[in-house]
Motif scaffolding. Sequence first.
Motif, PDB file in Angstrom:
ATOM      1  N   LEU A  27      78.885  24.768   5.976  1.00  0.00           N
ATOM      2  CA  LEU A  27      77.882  24.288   5.029  1.00  0.00           C
ATOM      3  C   LEU A  27      78.537  23.686   3.787  1.00  0.00           C
ATOM      4  N   GLY A  28      77.740  22.945   3.056  1.00  0.00           N
ATOM      5  CA  GLY A  28      78.215  22.258   1.849  1.00  0.00           C
ATOM      6  C   GLY A  28      77.267  21.094   1.609  1.00  0.00           C
ATOM      7  N   GLY A  29      77.326  20.557   0.418  1.00  0.00           N
ATOM      8  CA  GLY A  29      76.422  19.457   0.098  1.00  0.00           C
ATOM      9  C   GLY A  29      76.668  18.232   0.963  1.00  0.00           C
ATOM     10  N   PRO A  30      75.701  17.285   0.960  1.00  0.00           N
ATOM     11  CA  PRO A  30      75.913  16.041   1.710  1.00  0.00           C
ATOM     12  C   PRO A  30      77.124  15.308   1.144  1.00  0.00           C
ATOM     13  N   PHE A 106      74.227  23.286   9.287  1.00  0.00           N
ATOM     14  CA  PHE A 106      73.132  24.169   9.683  1.00  0.00           C
ATOM     15  C   PHE A 106      73.579  25.598   9.378  1.00  0.00           C
ATOM     16  N   PRO A 107      72.683  26.504   8.973  1.00  0.00           N
ATOM     17  CA  PRO A 107      71.257  26.364   8.672  1.00  0.00           C
ATOM     18  C   PRO A 107      71.037  25.776   7.278  1.00  0.00           C
ATOM     19  N   ARG A 108      70.042  24.873   7.214  1.00  0.00           N
ATOM     20  CA  ARG A 108      69.756  24.161   5.962  1.00  0.00           C
ATOM     21  C   ARG A 108      68.859  24.963   5.039  1.00  0.00           C
ATOM     22  N   ILE A 171      73.464  29.973   1.564  1.00  0.00           N
ATOM     23  CA  ILE A 171      74.881  30.296   1.306  1.00  0.00           C
ATOM     24  C   ILE A 171      74.967  31.578   0.477  1.00  0.00           C
ATOM     25  N   ASN A 172      74.076  31.682  -0.500  1.00  0.00           N
ATOM     26  CA  ASN A 172      74.064  32.902  -1.325  1.00  0.00           C
ATOM     27  C   ASN A 172      73.714  34.137  -0.503  1.00  0.00           C
TER      28      ASN A 172
END
Length: 337
Positions: A27-30, A106-108, A171-172
């Motif tokens: 995960l991570g920003g676009p 994913f997961p968004r 993420i948190n």
Amino acid sequence: MATSEFPAQKDGSKAVLQETTVVVFVLGGPGSGKGTQCPKIVEHFGFRHLCAGDLLQAEIESESENGTLIQNFKKEGKIVPSEITVKLLQQAMQQSDNKRFIVDGFPRNEENRAAFENIVRIKPEFVLFFDCPEEELTKRILNRNQGRVDDNIETIGKRLKVYFESTLPVINYYNSKRKVQKIDAQRSIDEVFEDVKSVFAKLRPVARLSNDSYSDTAVFTISLLPLVVVEIASTSKWLEPQKQGFTSEYKRGKAPKSKSDEMPAKPLDTFEGQADIIPGSMINLMLISVLGGDTCTSAPTRHIFLAAMLLFVWFDQFPDADVLQELFSCDLQALPA
Ligand SMILES: Nc1ncnc2c1ncn2[C@@H]1O[C@H](COP(=O)(O)OP(=O)(O)OP(=O)(O)O)[C@@H](O)[C@H]1O
Ligand SMILES: O=c1ccn([C@@H]2O[C@H](COP(=O)(O)O)[C@@H](O)[C@H]2O)c(=O)[nH]1
């Protein structure tokens, strides 16, 4: 390794995804570099890369029944309904021979996370989080130039909003479960990958190496079998000559003068196979010791392994190394008939 149960399907058929399936969420920003780093992880660590965005894009291109809906969500930078994405991911996982997956993008949102855990019934090994400031994300996306319908300033704003409002809480959530491996993604591609490598290098050995569908308990049990065989053999009459001729003498501090002096009279065929079984079991013992971490990944298995090792030490069933050397170097032909 998956940390959840794998119940039978509702129709009674066996669950396809195995207990040993390993999932890492990326995960991570676009624009944070997920799609840049994932192929490197595949190359170095042999995972299968599943990009949720690519699976959705393939649906658009195949003009499937959900294609138009997905296209509209994508243009708006919105998150596609979970059932659609989770079904695509599940299918891709079931069709893959590789059972270790990096699931990219994913997961968004919370709904995605819950749907994956409920439908696929796998919890991630960990979450790889590419942390990158907003300005850098925007700059990278605007420079990406890959013809994506959502790489324009208007949609980027929407995607970033969705990221901060919906994805960061996921993420948190994983962070509260101590599952997040955070990477500073603002540095060069190579520097970022150095950190990624050290994260994957720390993976539990089974997750890092294993591609098979054995449970670790099964692996452990199978590797222990030769030990059990030699244990039985060593207490049977079959190995008595060795015990009298070597082990017991050595343990009393009286090494035999020569093999032929000490070896009891036994026909040659009685000894056939011993030299195979004992080294095999010793190698196995060493392998289990060395690879203990690989095979015994769950706490119960590790405890059984340690208990077994302690028992072997306690009963001192294995002859000393020099005794073994003597044993294996003995000239069977020279034994009295
Ligand atoms: N560490 C980096 N430094 C500079 N540019 C980078 C770095 N990593 C990736 N890029 C570039 O930034 C752009 C976005 O990277 P990438 O497509 O990997 O991001 P992403 O996280 O997969 O984005 P999205 O979620 O939108 O698919 C690409 O043009 C890529 O070449
Ligand atoms: O799990 C997902 C992944 C993606 N989407 C939609 O696709 C676009 C593009 O995704 P990238 O990961 O940036 O390639 C995203 O903005 C969403 O609209 C999704 O809904 N769910």
